[in-house]
Design a protein around this motif. Structure first.
Motif: not given
Length: 74
Positions: A5-12, A28-34
């Motif tokens: 389980v990886l958390t952080g910014s996109k680059s991290e 599996i990627v979870f993307v928060d949209e505006p």
């Protein structure tokens, strides 16, 4: 197979994925949209698109209470 389980910014997260040893064949990627900050989805809604990949066994109790209650012999 080992899970991460990886958390952080996109680059991290990208750096952490690059450092994982072995072959990575699915992510599996979870993307928060505006607009997501306003809408609070329930966990059932968030994972609805993963339904085709879930395993359901006949006669099994998938309720939260059943999952977190110890069965005899556990």
């Amino acid at each position: 197979m080992k899970t991460h389980v990886l958390t952080g910014s996109k680059s991290e997260i990208a750096e952490k994925v690059a450092q994982i040893e072995g072959v990575i064949h699915e992510v599996i990627v979870f993307v928060d949209e505006p607009g997501d900050a306003v809408l609070e989805a329930t966990p059932e809604d968030m994972f609805a698109e993963m339904e085709p990949y879930m395993v359901k066994v006949g006669g099994a109790d998938y309720s939260r209470e059943s999952i977190y209650t110890r069965a005899e012999g556990e």
